[in-house]
Design an enzyme around this catalytic site. Structure first.
Site, PDB file in Angstrom:
ATOM      1  N   CYS A   1       8.668  -4.329   6.606  1.00  0.00           N
ATOM      2  CA  CYS A   1      10.230  -4.467   7.510  1.00  0.00           C
ATOM      3  C   CYS A   1      10.367  -2.907   8.324  1.00  0.00           C
ATOM      4  CB  CYS A   1      11.608  -4.159   6.565  1.00  0.00           C
ATOM      5  SG  CYS A   1      12.070  -6.247   5.415  1.00  0.00           S
TER       6      CYS A   1
ATOM      7  N   HIS B   1       1.583  10.722  -0.568  1.00  0.00           N
ATOM      8  CA  HIS B   1       1.946  10.371   0.163  1.00  0.00           C
ATOM      9  C   HIS B   1       3.495   9.574  -0.503  1.00  0.00           C
ATOM     10  CE1 HIS B   1       2.187  10.418   4.443  1.00  0.00           C
ATOM     11  NE2 HIS B   1       2.398   9.361   4.753  1.00  0.00           N
ATOM     12  N   GLU B   2       2.508   7.997  -0.501  1.00  0.00           N
ATOM     13  CA  GLU B   2       3.442   7.737  -0.846  1.00  0.00           C
ATOM     14  C   GLU B   2       4.601   7.973  -1.892  1.00  0.00           C
ATOM     15  OE1 GLU B   2       4.088   5.528   1.461  1.00  0.00           O
ATOM     16  OE2 GLU B   2       2.163   5.068   1.740  1.00  0.00           O
TER      17      GLU B   2
ATOM     18  N   TYR C   1       2.753  12.828  12.488  1.00  0.00           N
ATOM     19  CA  TYR C   1       2.981  12.665  10.714  1.00  0.00           C
ATOM     20  C   TYR C   1       1.967  13.748  10.591  1.00  0.00           C
ATOM     21  CZ  TYR C   1       2.830   7.864   9.402  1.00  0.00           C
ATOM     22  OH  TYR C   1       2.429   6.750   8.830  1.00  0.00           O
TER      23      TYR C   1
ATOM     24  N   GLY D   1      -1.708   1.730   5.102  1.00  0.00           N
ATOM     25  CA  GLY D   1      -2.134   2.152   3.586  1.00  0.00           C
ATOM     26  C   GLY D   1      -0.635   2.053   3.104  1.00  0.00           C
TER      27      GLY D   1
ATOM     28  N   HIS E   1       7.423  10.110  -0.181  1.00  0.00           N
ATOM     29  CA  HIS E   1       8.446  10.178   0.379  1.00  0.00           C
ATOM     30  C   HIS E   1       9.675   9.488  -0.320  1.00  0.00           C
ATOM     31  CE1 HIS E   1       7.500   8.719   4.207  1.00  0.00           C
ATOM     32  NE2 HIS E   1       6.303   8.000   4.108  1.00  0.00           N
TER      33      HIS E   1
ATOM     34  N   MET F   1       3.239   1.528   1.856  1.00  0.00           N
ATOM     35  CA  MET F   1       4.863   1.376   2.732  1.00  0.00           C
ATOM     36  C   MET F   1       5.353   2.029   1.436  1.00  0.00           C
ATOM     37  SD  MET F   1       6.828   1.318   5.283  1.00  0.00           S
ATOM     38  CE  MET F   1       8.835   1.300   4.852  1.00  0.00           C
TER      39      MET F   1
END
Length: 619
Positions: free
Chosen positions: A142, A302-303, A390, A275, A306, A277
């Protein structure tokens, strides 16, 4: 004391909703997943709060390529119309209210809706597009403005709501909420089973996510599972179980503990365009991180980051995307430093700087999309997607850390995430927050007020380059230099040249080779692939760069493996540079390869590849 800039109620230019009149507070999504029709069929119920005192008699929601069947307001049929399509934002759904709504009063809007074949948020895969070839598969993506193609909504990161998901499918279902434990429901006549999820932490629409397919799960930590096709379960479990909990604990110590309950990873089929979401509870991740050497799990760091930056504290519009991604890249590298040591953080930042240089060169150093704060009025946020938010974002935050000192900055980090927890903000609120925090620290306050904030926010091109610790790249630069002058020296490459190097060091080596003014000869390129085993590498981060080295060298033997890889992976990080390099080698082959594989790619990836290869007109 400098006051925060008041929020503009219409500060997101990429929504057509009137979210300054009404605000979504809860959404219930009820869908049947119909693989035979490649549709979601059902209804969505929004609970909306009035932000004005009886000033508006209409609700306007974003929608795109949807089939709306009916609309009810507070249980009664309501007048509605889909307004003419306005690219690239869709066809707003205007719902008429019988009377204006007093301030803070809630209304319930129930919309019966189906997705259509033009839906840009969903990808439907045939069995042969999955890893074991047994069942169909579907998943959503999305971000940035595609939730409106699944259901009418206030499709802006400036609005956050709690969610519950009631989904039925003949195959297992994943969603961006915590699974609700329930008695096993008997299959319906259609063979479908009900699945329920709850998201009690308010999230923006772009974090709505669903997937359904032949999915099995295995535990990878005390609060974590990996979900993937059963044939890949063991290898994915091994790849992720060593680091996931360690990452969660490390960043929890830097900010504050994880608030989302579970942290799980769904490994998607290979056409997934990113990579990863950061969908809450279930990160959606590319299978390209499964390299069988645990060397590509930085994506998971990284995720996970988030979960604080982006998901809990969110950019109010895509014009301020650096607040999501710059912070997340910074936090990812703080995890790396805590686990691998400070030189590794700098090493990762050096790789990131190279990606930033590439993006600025590709756009041009005066381009709007090379700014930290971009103007997206009338534009599609997907078009601005690059490494700039980024890496330029990281560079800015890293600069702030160095400016005032790491120990002081470390105290600001939890303050910032506590201050804006559950909220959306813009760059000016971030500026006010850090100025206010250090107002009583005279030294820091002077430094921050002297900072040229406008240049950082609005100046296109590269920012000032930080001073990096180069200890982990020096050895790689030295090896690349030997290859650069191989024709004029006695250098004899050996497999032992790679001893002790991690995959990311090999990535830097290959990136340096790609920068040679005089490319390798085809023979030298082939020899490099043989002696260092690049040609057989299972790590796609290595193989996609080696293929580019071969194409630049004019090595015909590289064409076939390049075409093969372009039909096996849909992650834009790999396919867009590969197509660009292949096009320079032979445009006809690049176009033919795209035409052959375009239905394999996700709609977002396909659209950007069309622009790369054919310009804005598309194929």
């Amino acid at each position: 004391m400098k006051m925060a800039t008041p929020a503009n109620p219409l500060r997101d230019p990429n929504t057509l909703s009137n979210y300054n009149k009404f605000r979504t507070v809860h959404t219930s999504v009820n869908f049947e997943i119909r693989f035979d029709q490649k549709r979601l069929v059902g209804n969505v119920i929004h609970r909306l709060k009035s932000l004005t005192n009886a000033e508006s008699k209409e609700v306007i929601l974003d929608s795109s390529y949807l089939e709306v069947k009916s609309v009810k307001v507070n249980g009664e049929a309501a007048e509605w119309q889909l307004l003419p399509r306005f690219e690239p934002y869709g066809s707003p759904l205007k719902i008429s209210l019988e009377q204006a709504i007093p301030l803070d009063e809630l209304i319930e809007v129930d919309i019966s809706v189906n997705t259509t074949e033009k839906c840009t948020a969903l990808q439907w895969l045939n069995p042969e597009q999955t890893s074991n070839g047994k069942h169909p598969y579907m998943f959503s993506q999305c971000q940035a403005i595609h939730a409106r193609a699944i259901f009418p909504c206030q499709d802006t990161p400036d609005v956050k709501a709690t969610f519950d998901f009631n989904l039925s499918s003949p195959l297992p279902v994943i969603a961006s909420g915590v699974p609700v434990k329930q008695d096993a429901s008997p299959p319906q006549s259609s063979g479908s089973i009900y699945y329920r999820f709850e998201q009690k932490v308010p999230i923006p629409s772009y974090l709505f996510a669903i997937a359904s397919g032949d999915i099995a799960q295995a535990q990878i930590g005390p609060r974590s599972h990996v979900a993937v096709s059963p044939d890949r379960l063991d290898e994915c479990k091994w790849e992720l179980e060593g680091d996931t909990e360690r990452f969660l604990q490390t960043i929890g110590n830097i900010i504050f503990p994880y608030v989302w309950g579970e942290y799980n990873v769904l490994i998607l089929p290979p056409s997934f365009p990113y990579g990863g979401m950061e969908n809450p509870v279930y990160t959606f991740a590319t299978p390209s991180i499964i390299s069988k050497d645990r060397q590509n799990v930085d994506v998971i760091a990284h995720e996970i980051s988030h979960s604080w930056s982006g998901n809990l504290v969110t950019n109010c519009s895509w014009e301020h995307f650096w607040l999501n991604e710059g912070w997340t890249t910074y936090l990812e590298r703080r995890i790396q430093a805590a686990i691998h040591g400070e030189p590794y953080r700098h090493f990762s930042a050096i790789i990131g700087w190279k990606h930033l240089v590439d993006s600025v060169e590709r756009h041009g150093d005066t381009h709007e999309f090379t700014k930290l704060v971009v103007d997206l009025k009338g534009k599609d946020p997907d078009d601005a997607f690059s490494s700039v938010p980024y890496e330029k974002g990281f560079t800015f935050i890293f600069h702030l850390e160095n400016l005032i000192g790491k120990d002081k900055f470390d105290k600001f980090i939890p303050h910032y995430f506590t201050r804006f927890r559950g909220k959306s903000l813009d760059s000016y609120e971030f500026k006010s927050c850090i100025l206010d925090f250090f107002a009583s620290d005279e030294e820091s306050h002077v430094l921050l007020n002297k900072l040229d904030w406008d240049s950082w926010f609005y100046k296109p091109g590269l920012p000032p380059k930080p001073s990096f610790d180069t200890s982990l790249v020096d050895v790689v630069y030295e090896l690349a230099n030997k290859w650069k002058y191989i024709s004029q020296s006695s250098f004899s490459p050996k497999a032992s040249d790679m001893d002790g190097l991690v995959a990311n060091q090999i990535v830097v080596f290959l990136e340096q080779v790609l920068l040679f003014d005089n490319p390798l000869t085809p023979e030298q390129s082939r020899f490099m692939g043989q002696v260092y085993n690049f040609a057989q590498s299972q790590n796609i981060e290595v193989s996609y760069l080696y293929l580019q080295v071969g194409l630049k060298a004019g090595d015909d033997s590289i064409v076939e493996p390049t075409i093969k890889l372009l039909g096996e992976i849909g992650r834009m990080k790999f396919v867009r540079p590969l197509y660009r390099t292949l096009e320079k080698f032979n445009r006809d082959i690049a176009v033919d390869t795209f035409e052959k594989h375009k239905n394999f790619y996700h709609p977002i990836c396909r659209g950007l590849l069309e622009k790369d290869l054919f310009g804005d007109k598309g194929a």
